[in-house]
Design an enzyme around this catalytic site. Sequence first.
Site, PDB file in Angstrom:
ATOM      1  N   ASP A   1       0.812  -1.224   0.000  1.00  0.00           N
ATOM      2  CA  ASP A   1       0.000   0.000   0.000  1.00  0.00           C
ATOM      3  C   ASP A   1       0.845   1.274   0.000  1.00  0.00           C
ATOM      4  O   ASP A   1       2.012   1.280   0.362  1.00  0.00           O
ATOM      5  CB  ASP A   1      -0.986   0.009   1.179  1.00  0.00           C
ATOM      6  CG  ASP A   1      -0.324  -0.216   2.532  1.00  0.00           C
ATOM      7  OD1 ASP A   1       0.736  -0.879   2.586  1.00  0.00           O
ATOM      8  OD2 ASP A   1      -0.849   0.279   3.545  1.00  0.00           O
TER       9      ASP A   1
ATOM     10  N   GLU B   1      -0.729  -2.059   5.124  1.00  0.00           N
ATOM     11  CA  GLU B   1       0.161  -2.075   6.282  1.00  0.00           C
ATOM     12  C   GLU B   1       0.082  -0.768   7.053  1.00  0.00           C
ATOM     13  O   GLU B   1       0.335  -0.724   8.244  1.00  0.00           O
ATOM     14  CB  GLU B   1       1.612  -2.334   5.830  1.00  0.00           C
ATOM     15  CG  GLU B   1       2.604  -2.530   6.971  1.00  0.00           C
ATOM     16  CD  GLU B   1       3.086  -1.218   7.587  1.00  0.00           C
ATOM     17  OE1 GLU B   1       3.299  -1.194   8.815  1.00  0.00           O
ATOM     18  OE2 GLU B   1       3.242  -0.230   6.863  1.00  0.00           O
TER      19      GLU B   1
HETATM   20 NI    NI Z   1       6.577   0.980   5.460  1.00  0.00          NI
END
Ligand code: NI
Length: 395
Positions: free
Chosen positions: A84, A142
């Site tokens: 991401d 994440e």
């Molecule tokens: Ni990172």
Amino acid sequence: MKVKPELTFDSLIDQVKSDVINWRRYLHQHPELSFHEEKTSQFVYETLQSFNGLEVSKPTKTSVMARLIGKQPGKVVAIRADMDALPIEEENTFEFTSQNSGVMHACGHDGHTAMLLGTAKTLAQLQDQIKGEVRFLFQHAEETLPGGAQEMISAGVMDNVDVVIGTHLWSPLEIGKIGVVYGPMMASMDTFTLTIHGKGGHAALPHQTIDSIAIAAQVVTNLQHIVSRNTDPLDNIVLSVTQFIGGTTFNVIPGSVQICGTTRTLDSRVRETLPELMERVIKGITDAHGATYAFHYVFGYHPVVNNEQVTRVIEDTVCEVFGNEALDMMRPNMGGEDFSAFQQKAPGTYFYVGAGNQEKGIIYPHHHPRFTVDEDALEKGVKMFIHATFKLLEQ
Ligand code: NI
């Protein structure tokens, strides 16, 4: 007799090097925010399907898993990369900057994804030599709680996994270095919100109010007494209040104040004591001044704690592949990472690949609008993954 692995791997890695750079540039141009990695995951899925021998699936809407099952039985080694990007307007000027305005790969996850694709492509060609299974985990989200790792795990991606490894390209670390940490490496990352309810009124008549601002200020100050006064000074704790919202103008005492913040610890047991210690302070101060409160503590990511045996393998890999001078035994930091969720299911180690380069002007920190990585680091990450995977499978 053992084949000397370096000879075979390194010629294959050489062949995949330019692919990895091209994939990273493509991903860099097409960043997507956490939980919205539709095109990214589709790109990863299709690229993996173009390699022979992989079983490719989508465990969740925007994550991808590929399984490479060797010809002989053995262990299951999982390798994880996050995919991401961040809500940042890119300020770089190279030719492959973000085409999605306001969204940028400013943490290097584009590189992580490209390195894992390169690893998968290389290992797929070595299927005959693989004893056991290599599982490639392309994780979404994440950067945002609750994180994508937990969703993938709930979908079963860690079932039967014996060991898990992952890496972060790290711009504060110079190119050529690999950062290794034994034991706790990154902190837990929890959040809290707190509303203090007093009684509003005229600023000139504060005795007729319950001054939520003055009380909230006391709470903020006293929360800091938890660190090293209510907990062992040898335990690493960060307690930061990061937002304080209250009031509308100079002559009105507001009826309530909202506060939020984050806590970080390297030790799960210490972490579990924090909500209660915080609430004791909040309750004591609000009670003393006749206010009430609503306190909401959210457990986020676990601390990243590296397994000793797996870390030994990573350390050995660095020294064998790049030489002792490449090894940088780093200190833990209080950042958070949901790689820790995978470590809850199997022993694992997270490490850093140095990606900064003073000479090339690659000096900006992670999450900066001019962040980038030295692309020479990508090949080093692929090498680490491949060599470490074979060592872990052999153990
Ligand atoms: Ni990172």
